[in-house]
Design a protein around this motif. Structure first.
Motif, PDB file in Angstrom:
ATOM      1  N   ASN A  42       0.822  -1.210   0.000  1.00  0.00           N
ATOM      2  CA  ASN A  42       0.000   0.000   0.000  1.00  0.00           C
ATOM      3  C   ASN A  42       0.857   1.263   0.000  1.00  0.00           C
ATOM      4  OD1 ASN A  42      -2.474  -1.263  -0.108  1.00  0.00           O
ATOM      5  ND2 ASN A  42      -2.759  -1.286   2.105  1.00  0.00           N
ATOM      6  N   ASP A  45       2.185   1.773  -3.439  1.00  0.00           N
ATOM      7  CA  ASP A  45       1.087   2.264  -4.285  1.00  0.00           C
ATOM      8  C   ASP A  45       0.777   3.729  -3.998  1.00  0.00           C
ATOM      9  OD1 ASP A  45       0.911  -0.277  -5.380  1.00  0.00           O
ATOM     10  OD2 ASP A  45      -0.856  -0.848  -4.204  1.00  0.00           O
ATOM     11  N   ILE A  46       0.753   4.091  -2.721  1.00  0.00           N
ATOM     12  CA  ILE A  46       0.493   5.485  -2.345  1.00  0.00           C
ATOM     13  C   ILE A  46       1.575   6.392  -2.915  1.00  0.00           C
ATOM     14  CG2 ILE A  46       0.498   7.096  -0.387  1.00  0.00           C
ATOM     15  CD1 ILE A  46      -1.020   4.861   1.182  1.00  0.00           C
ATOM     16  N   ILE A  57      -4.342  10.841  -5.940  1.00  0.00           N
ATOM     17  CA  ILE A  57      -4.968  10.954  -4.631  1.00  0.00           C
ATOM     18  C   ILE A  57      -4.364  12.143  -3.898  1.00  0.00           C
ATOM     19  CG2 ILE A  57      -5.490   8.487  -4.412  1.00  0.00           C
ATOM     20  CD1 ILE A  57      -3.161   8.247  -2.429  1.00  0.00           C
ATOM     21  N   GLN A  61      -6.236  11.730   1.499  1.00  0.00           N
ATOM     22  CA  GLN A  61      -6.637  10.375   1.118  1.00  0.00           C
ATOM     23  C   GLN A  61      -5.523   9.376   1.414  1.00  0.00           C
ATOM     24  OE1 GLN A  61      -7.590  11.494  -2.928  1.00  0.00           O
ATOM     25  NE2 GLN A  61      -9.755  10.972  -2.611  1.00  0.00           N
ATOM     26  N   ALA A  62      -4.290   9.765   1.150  1.00  0.00           N
ATOM     27  CA  ALA A  62      -3.150   8.885   1.423  1.00  0.00           C
ATOM     28  C   ALA A  62      -3.062   8.581   2.915  1.00  0.00           C
ATOM     29  CB  ALA A  62      -1.863   9.530   0.920  1.00  0.00           C
ATOM     30  N   LYS A  63      -3.232   9.606   3.734  1.00  0.00           N
ATOM     31  CA  LYS A  63      -3.179   9.414   5.188  1.00  0.00           C
ATOM     32  C   LYS A  63      -4.326   8.520   5.669  1.00  0.00           C
ATOM     33  CE  LYS A  63      -0.630  13.605   6.185  1.00  0.00           C
ATOM     34  NZ  LYS A  63      -0.521  14.852   6.933  1.00  0.00           N
ATOM     35  N   LEU A  65      -5.752   6.130   3.909  1.00  0.00           N
ATOM     36  CA  LEU A  65      -5.406   4.758   3.518  1.00  0.00           C
ATOM     37  C   LEU A  65      -4.432   4.126   4.510  1.00  0.00           C
ATOM     38  CD1 LEU A  65      -4.979   5.194  -0.343  1.00  0.00           C
ATOM     39  CD2 LEU A  65      -6.764   3.898   0.829  1.00  0.00           C
ATOM     40  N   VAL A  66      -3.447   4.883   4.948  1.00  0.00           N
ATOM     41  CA  VAL A  66      -2.483   4.366   5.921  1.00  0.00           C
ATOM     42  C   VAL A  66      -3.180   4.097   7.256  1.00  0.00           C
ATOM     43  CG1 VAL A  66      -0.430   4.922   7.286  1.00  0.00           C
ATOM     44  CG2 VAL A  66      -0.464   5.388   4.837  1.00  0.00           C
ATOM     45  N   SER A  67      -4.043   4.987   7.663  1.00  0.00           N
ATOM     46  CA  SER A  67      -4.774   4.802   8.918  1.00  0.00           C
ATOM     47  C   SER A  67      -5.623   3.532   8.887  1.00  0.00           C
ATOM     48  CB  SER A  67      -5.657   6.020   9.185  1.00  0.00           C
ATOM     49  OG  SER A  67      -6.412   5.837  10.350  1.00  0.00           O
ATOM     50  N   MET A  68      -6.288   3.304   7.776  1.00  0.00           N
ATOM     51  CA  MET A  68      -7.103   2.088   7.635  1.00  0.00           C
ATOM     52  C   MET A  68      -6.228   0.843   7.704  1.00  0.00           C
ATOM     53  SD  MET A  68      -9.963   3.441   4.812  1.00  0.00           S
ATOM     54  CE  MET A  68      -9.344   2.356   3.622  1.00  0.00           C
ATOM     55  N   GLN A  69      -5.073   0.889   7.079  1.00  0.00           N
ATOM     56  CA  GLN A  69      -4.165  -0.255   7.093  1.00  0.00           C
ATOM     57  C   GLN A  69      -3.637  -0.503   8.501  1.00  0.00           C
ATOM     58  OE1 GLN A  69      -3.580  -1.993   4.138  1.00  0.00           O
ATOM     59  NE2 GLN A  69      -2.705  -3.541   5.461  1.00  0.00           N
TER      60      GLN A  69
END
Length: 112
Positions: A42, A45-46, A57, A61-63, A65-69
Motif C-alpha cells: 500500500n 502504491d500510495i 490521490i 486520502q493517502a493518510k 489509507l495508511v490509517s485504515m491499514q
C-alpha cells in the motif's frame, strides 16, 4: 520514479516489530509479516499515486489509507491469544517509525 521497495519496507518493519514483540514474535510472525507486507504494498502504491505531475490521490486520502491499514494490522495482531492492545500498538508504532523517514522522503510529505 518510485523510491520505495516492498521487500525493504517489509524487512525493516518486521525487524522492528520482532524487537518490539520479543518473546511473542514466534507466535505472531506469520500474521504480522503478512500484514506488514500488505502495508508495504500500500505504501508503494500510495507513493506512485502521489507522484507529480498528476497525483491521483490527495495527501488526506493517502493518510486515510495508511490509517485504515494500521487499524487492520492492529486487529490482526489482537487476534493472537495473549497479545494485548498496548503490545500491538507498540509493535505497529515501532514498525512505522523504522520506515518513517524513507516513506516521508519518497512521498514528499509527512505521511507517517
Amino acid at each position: 520514479m518510485p523510491a520505495l521497495k516492498i521487500n525493504e519496507l517489509l524487512n525493516t518493519m518486521a525487524g522492528a516489530a520482532k524487537t518490539s514483540l520479543a518473546d511473542k514474535w514466534p507466535d505472531i510472525r506469520d500474521l504480522a509479516t503478512s500484514s506488514f507486507k500488505a502495508l508495504a504494498q500500500n505504501l508503494v502504491d500510495i507513493e506512485k499515486m502521489t507522484l507529480p505531475p498528476a497525483p491521483s490521490i490527495t495527501k488526506a486520502q493517502a493518510k486515510l489509507l495508511v490509517s485504515m491499514q494500521k487499524n487492520t494490522i492492529k486487529m490482526v495482531l489482537l487476534s493472537e491469544k495473549g497479545l494485548g492492545l498496548l503490545a500491538a500498538e507498540e509493535a505497529i508504532n515501532a514498525a512505522l517509525n523504522a520506515i518513517k523517514t524513507a516513506v516521508n522522503t519518497a512521498t514528499g510529505f509527512v505521511l507517517l
